[in-house]
Scaffold this motif. Structure first.
Motif, mmCIF file in Angstrom:
data_model
loop_
_atom_site.group_PDB
_atom_site.id
_atom_site.type_symbol
_atom_site.label_atom_id
_atom_site.label_comp_id
_atom_site.label_asym_id
_atom_site.label_seq_id
_atom_site.Cartn_x
_atom_site.Cartn_y
_atom_site.Cartn_z
ATOM 1 N N GLY A 3 0.811 -1.213 0.000
ATOM 2 C CA GLY A 3 0.000 0.000 0.000
ATOM 3 C C GLY A 3 0.845 1.263 0.000
ATOM 4 N N ILE A 4 0.325 2.290 -0.667
ATOM 5 C CA ILE A 4 0.926 3.624 -0.672
ATOM 6 C C ILE A 4 -0.169 4.611 -0.271
ATOM 7 C CG2 ILE A 4 2.046 5.407 -2.061
ATOM 8 C CD1 ILE A 4 3.036 3.193 -3.926
ATOM 9 N N ILE A 5 0.112 5.466 0.714
ATOM 10 C CA ILE A 5 -0.894 6.449 1.118
ATOM 11 C C ILE A 5 -0.503 7.828 0.609
ATOM 12 C CG2 ILE A 5 -1.836 5.233 3.107
ATOM 13 C CD1 ILE A 5 -0.075 6.957 4.894
ATOM 14 N N VAL A 6 -1.527 8.574 0.220
ATOM 15 C CA VAL A 6 -1.357 9.909 -0.351
ATOM 16 C C VAL A 6 -2.272 10.866 0.396
ATOM 17 C CG1 VAL A 6 -1.704 11.323 -2.409
ATOM 18 C CG2 VAL A 6 -0.740 9.026 -2.628
ATOM 19 N N GLY A 7 -1.755 12.031 0.730
ATOM 20 C CA GLY A 7 -2.567 13.068 1.362
ATOM 21 C C GLY A 7 -2.216 14.428 0.784
ATOM 22 N N VAL A 8 -3.201 15.118 0.232
ATOM 23 C CA VAL A 8 -2.984 16.431 -0.376
ATOM 24 C C VAL A 8 -3.680 17.485 0.466
ATOM 25 C CG1 VAL A 8 -3.291 17.868 -2.424
ATOM 26 C CG2 VAL A 8 -2.787 15.432 -2.682
ATOM 27 N N HIS A 9 -2.903 18.419 1.000
ATOM 28 C CA HIS A 9 -3.386 19.532 1.816
ATOM 29 C C HIS A 9 -4.204 19.066 3.013
ATOM 30 C CE1 HIS A 9 -2.719 23.258 -0.941
ATOM 31 N NE2 HIS A 9 -1.603 22.628 -0.642
ATOM 32 N N LEU A 10 -3.632 18.121 3.760
ATOM 33 C CA LEU A 10 -4.240 17.736 5.030
ATOM 34 C C LEU A 10 -3.942 18.819 6.055
ATOM 35 C CD1 LEU A 10 -3.553 13.909 5.322
ATOM 36 C CD2 LEU A 10 -5.397 15.124 4.177
ATOM 37 N N CYS A 11 -4.967 19.263 6.755
ATOM 38 C CA CYS A 11 -4.825 20.382 7.680
ATOM 39 C C CYS A 11 -4.411 19.913 9.068
ATOM 40 C CB CYS A 11 -6.141 21.158 7.769
ATOM 41 S SG CYS A 11 -6.601 21.984 6.242
ATOM 42 N N GLY A 12 -3.545 20.685 9.704
ATOM 43 C CA GLY A 12 -3.194 20.537 11.101
ATOM 44 C C GLY A 12 -3.032 19.117 11.599
ATOM 45 N N PRO A 13 -3.834 18.713 12.606
ATOM 46 C CA PRO A 13 -3.683 17.392 13.216
ATOM 47 C C PRO A 13 -3.862 16.232 12.233
ATOM 48 C CG PRO A 13 -5.082 18.810 14.557
ATOM 49 C CD PRO A 13 -4.864 19.528 13.272
ATOM 50 N N LEU A 14 -4.617 16.436 11.164
ATOM 51 C CA LEU A 14 -4.797 15.356 10.196
ATOM 52 C C LEU A 14 -3.468 14.936 9.577
ATOM 53 C CD1 LEU A 14 -8.069 16.389 8.297
ATOM 54 C CD2 LEU A 14 -7.789 14.651 10.065
ATOM 55 N N ALA A 15 -2.584 15.903 9.344
ATOM 56 C CA ALA A 15 -1.274 15.567 8.782
ATOM 57 C C ALA A 15 -0.471 14.741 9.775
ATOM 58 C CB ALA A 15 -0.534 16.848 8.408
ATOM 59 N N GLU A 16 -0.557 15.070 11.065
ATOM 60 C CA GLU A 16 0.151 14.291 12.087
ATOM 61 C C GLU A 16 -0.425 12.885 12.174
ATOM 62 O OE1 GLU A 16 1.813 17.362 15.361
ATOM 63 O OE2 GLU A 16 -0.380 17.166 15.324
ATOM 64 N N GLN A 17 -1.742 12.748 12.094
ATOM 65 C CA GLN A 17 -2.363 11.428 12.130
ATOM 66 C C GLN A 17 -1.977 10.613 10.899
ATOM 67 O OE1 GLN A 17 -6.626 11.833 12.828
ATOM 68 N NE2 GLN A 17 -6.246 13.450 14.334
ATOM 69 N N PHE A 18 -1.824 11.280 9.776
ATOM 70 C CA PHE A 18 -1.379 10.632 8.547
ATOM 71 C C PHE A 18 0.003 10.007 8.756
ATOM 72 C CE2 PHE A 18 0.852 10.632 4.510
ATOM 73 C CZ PHE A 18 -0.089 10.271 3.562
ATOM 74 N N ILE A 19 0.929 10.776 9.349
ATOM 75 C CA ILE A 19 2.275 10.277 9.621
ATOM 76 C C ILE A 19 2.220 9.110 10.607
ATOM 77 C CG2 ILE A 19 4.538 10.850 10.573
ATOM 78 C CD1 ILE A 19 4.159 12.305 8.010
ATOM 79 N N GLU A 20 1.425 9.243 11.655
ATOM 80 C CA GLU A 20 1.303 8.174 12.653
ATOM 81 C C GLU A 20 0.797 6.885 12.022
ATOM 82 O OE1 GLU A 20 -1.205 9.714 15.693
ATOM 83 O OE2 GLU A 20 0.218 11.264 16.336
ATOM 84 N N LEU A 21 -0.155 7.017 11.128
ATOM 85 C CA LEU A 21 -0.691 5.837 10.445
ATOM 86 C C LEU A 21 0.388 5.155 9.617
ATOM 87 C CD1 LEU A 21 -3.178 4.116 9.631
ATOM 88 C CD2 LEU A 21 -3.545 5.740 7.759
ATOM 89 N N PHE A 22 1.152 5.948 8.879
ATOM 90 C CA PHE A 22 2.221 5.377 8.063
ATOM 91 C C PHE A 22 3.280 4.711 8.937
ATOM 92 C CE2 PHE A 22 6.379 5.963 5.902
ATOM 93 C CZ PHE A 22 6.154 5.099 4.835
ATOM 94 N N ASN A 23 3.623 5.335 10.048
ATOM 95 C CA ASN A 23 4.638 4.771 10.941
ATOM 96 C C ASN A 23 4.206 3.436 11.531
ATOM 97 O OD1 ASN A 23 6.431 6.901 10.603
ATOM 98 N ND2 ASN A 23 5.761 7.999 12.439
ATOM 99 N N LEU A 61 -0.888 24.922 9.760
ATOM 100 C CA LEU A 61 -0.463 24.471 11.075
ATOM 101 C C LEU A 61 -1.682 24.185 11.949
ATOM 102 C CD1 LEU A 61 2.017 26.303 10.038
ATOM 103 C CD2 LEU A 61 2.639 26.373 12.461
ATOM 104 N N PRO A 62 -1.474 23.416 13.042
ATOM 105 C CA PRO A 62 -2.579 23.203 13.980
ATOM 106 C C PRO A 62 -3.090 24.529 14.516
ATOM 107 C CG PRO A 62 -0.731 21.748 14.471
ATOM 108 C CD PRO A 62 -0.256 22.720 13.437
ATOM 109 N N GLY A 63 -4.371 24.598 14.792
ATOM 110 C CA GLY A 63 -4.960 25.848 15.253
ATOM 111 C C GLY A 63 -5.029 25.979 16.760
ATOM 112 N N GLN A 64 -4.554 24.936 17.492
ATOM 113 C CA GLN A 64 -4.680 24.988 18.950
ATOM 114 C C GLN A 64 -3.791 26.072 19.545
ATOM 115 O OE1 GLN A 64 -3.654 22.336 17.199
ATOM 116 N NE2 GLN A 64 -4.566 20.429 17.937
ATOM 117 N N LYS A 65 -4.352 26.845 20.456
ATOM 118 C CA LYS A 65 -3.559 27.844 21.174
ATOM 119 C C LYS A 65 -2.623 27.123 22.151
ATOM 120 C CE LYS A 65 -6.968 31.579 20.965
ATOM 121 N NZ LYS A 65 -7.797 32.520 21.745
#
Length: 334
Positions: free
Chosen positions: A235-255, A270-274
């Motif tokens: 499998g190969i995963i692709v993500g285009v313009h994943l916002c904030g935490p979604l990009a981190e979850q994408f990396i975690e899934l791949f790892n 970037l994440p929007g959390q203060k």
């Protein structure tokens, strides 16, 4: 009718360009009334060619679907040019990965995460007819009937935050048993929302030609050659313009998922959390590096160190958010 300008005539200049002469003497380009954003983009590209747009427009699968009303929402909107260059940036990088696996005798399934209307996934499915392409998005209003024209593509309504359902969806795409044997695809899909999938048996009409024509911007396409039925699936995963935490979850899934052997991520904001440490660090370094580049570097370093990982900035993408994070690892033994 008062206030309505009636064109006096249509003229053709020495270059063969049609002009409308208005009643007040001004002239404007003449365009057919049924043109959509795709037609305007193609017309502009004829005057000022862009390599990514030219490569996209040259593909046979696009010619077969551009007049289909189901594709109108994909090919007729104001951000089409930007999205095409983003998708084509993925395609060029993905082709190397796909060809490498097919030459090894492996089957490939590509997962387009948070796909939206699926322009990237559609490009991939059209260009690689012997590669399975799975798209997912959580939008409950999404209508994906255009994927009927791509027999090797399917779409599922699924929330990225549903990690259990997401992993089962990926494992099903790789021909593996679910994480929880008690969970069938229909069970987790029901929990995540209504599933819409189109397989070959439901197709009204298969596309007649999906193998890409020769193009200077594309390598020879090994995916046109069928792989053995019993070949391992990677499998190969692709993500285009994943916002904030979604990009981190994408990396975690791949790892964490060993059967995902490569990834391509083009992150967004970037994440929007203060109080986020990443946000605070990016603000401190904003005079040295942009927040977006800092965020992309943070994501790159989040990929496991024992994987091959790199980041590329693509100036041909019509967006300031044009970093591509790529990583590959050795596939598990079967």
């Amino acid at each position: 009718m008062a206030g309505v300008k009636v064109p006096l005539q249509i003229v053709i200049d020495e270059s063969g360009v049609k002009w409308v002469i208005e009643a007040d003497g001004r002239r404007r380009h003449w365009y057919p009334s049924n043109w959509i954003a795709l037609d305007f983009m193609e017309d502009g590209n004829n005057e000022d060619p862009h390599p990514y747009i030219s490569g996209f427009l040259a593909q046979p699968w696009l010619k077969n679907v551009r007049s289909n009303p189901n594709w109108r929402s994909v090919l007729n909107h104001s951000h089409l040019k930007k999205e095409v260059t983003e998708s084509w940036g993925v395609v060029l990088r993905l082709q190397r990965l796909v060809n490498e696996q097919l030459q090894k005798g492996n089957k490939v399934t590509i997962f387009d995460m948070c796909s939206g209307k699926g322009l990237t996934g559609s490009c991939v499915a059209g260009l690689f007819p012997n590669v399975r392409v799975r798209l997912m998005d959580r939008n409950p209003k999404m209508k994906m009937f255009h994927l009927k024209d791509l027999p090797n593509a399917d779409w599922t309504r699924l929330d990225f935050r549903d990690q259990e359902g997401l992993k089962n969806w990926i494992r099903e795409g790789l021909g593996m048993s679910p994480v929880d044997p008690q969970q069938t695809e229909s069970a987790w899909a029901l929990r995540s929302g209504q599933t819409q999938r189109w397989k070959a048996k439901h197709q009204k009409q298969a596309m007649t030609s999906l193998i890409p024509a020769e193009s200077g911007s594309l390598e020879s396409n090994a995916s046109a050659v069928a792989t053995p039925e019993q070949a391992p699936v990677v499998g190969i995963i692709v993500g285009v313009h994943l916002c904030g935490p979604l990009a981190e979850q994408f990396i975690e899934l791949f790892n964490s998922e060993p059967n995902l052997i490569s990834m391509i991520l083009c992150p967004c904001c970037l994440p929007g959390q203060k109080g986020s440490r990443v946000v605070e660090k990016s603000q401190k370094l904003e005079r040295v590096v942009s927040g977006y580049v800092f965020w992309s570097l943070h994501l790159l370093m989040s990929v496991r160190k024992d994987f091959r990982r790199t980041m590329e900035t693509d100036e041909l993408v019509e967006s300031e958010k044009n970093c591509f994070i790529l990583s590959s690892k050795q596939p598990p033994s079967h």
